[in-house]
Design a protein around this motif. Structure first.
Motif: not given
Length: 238
Positions: A3-19, A51-53
């Protein structure tokens, strides 16, 4: 499978959006006197990579929505190891019934009896039970997708009696330029009438990034959120 690695910082972006989305849902629930537990958040992942999923799943999101079969089928196959519930939220062409039934747990766009028959045949053939929501045309223009409110009872009866399918409730999109609160109020009335005849059909899929508060105020049980959760869309490339 690699599975391709997501871009650096993407987890933080999605976590912020979810919050941020969760704060909005909780605030709307407080205003409406409802519990957050009554709402299911569906992450609309069309055009976003698999990767976002995976990042969403790592953050506890379990419901994802797609509206293009080719894209959805590819992602479902790539993410089959994840504990996800797949929602198909677009209009389903009858010639796509076989593919959609193979991965969708809940189909939101059922709006005609011919489609009910096609989905039922495929569900039986594949040995699956697939949940279905009736898409309601709140502007009474079914050419845009959806059944007229007056036609919903007959369609509900057809779905309820179709082998392999389970009538779960109703779905709608607020018409462009309309007051979302008024539109979702009409959807709630349709939903109540359906549930009176079919008690298990208690799902109301309504509300997106821009009008989720109005949907919650009018009884929505499922919210379909993409942009507010995942950010600006970019073209999906397989």
């Amino acid at each position: 499978m690699i599975h391709p690695e997501p871009p650096a910082g993407r987890l933080a972006e999605i976590a912020a959006g979810l919050a941020g989305v969760e704060r909005r849902i909780e605030e709307a629930c407080r205003s409406a006197g409802r519990s957050r537990d009554e709402l299911t958040l569906i992450a609309v992942t069309k055009t976003y990579p698999a990767a976002d999923l995976r990042l969403l799943a790592s953050l506890g999101v379990r419901d994802v929505g797609e509206n293009r079969d080719q894209e959805a089928a590819a992602k479902a196959a790539e993410c089959e190891d994840l504990p996800l519930t797949w929602h198909f939220i677009g209009q389903v062409q009858t010639n796509k019934a076989r593919s959609v039934v193979a991965y969708a747990d809940l189909i939101h766009g059922v709006d005609r009896e011919r489609l009910v028959a096609a989905l039922s045949r495929e569900a039986v053939r594949q040995g699956r039970e697939v949940g279905c929501l009736i898409q309601v045309a709140l502007d009474d223009r079914p050419e845009r997708g959806g059944a007229r409110p007056a036609d919903v009872p007959v369609l509900a009866a057809a779905l309820a009696g179709a082998p392999g399918l389970r009538l779960r409730g109703v779905m709608a999109v607020a018409p462009l330029g309309a007051d979302p609160g008024e539109a979702f109020g009409r959807l709630f009335d349709v939903a109540q009438a359906v549930q009176k005849e079919h008690p298990g059909a208690d799902v109301i899929s309504a509300g997106m990034s821009g009008d989720l508060a109005q949907a919650i105020a009018k009884g929505a049980t499922h919210l379909r959120v993409g942009t507010a959760l995942l950010g600006r869309r970019t073209p999906f490339v397989r």
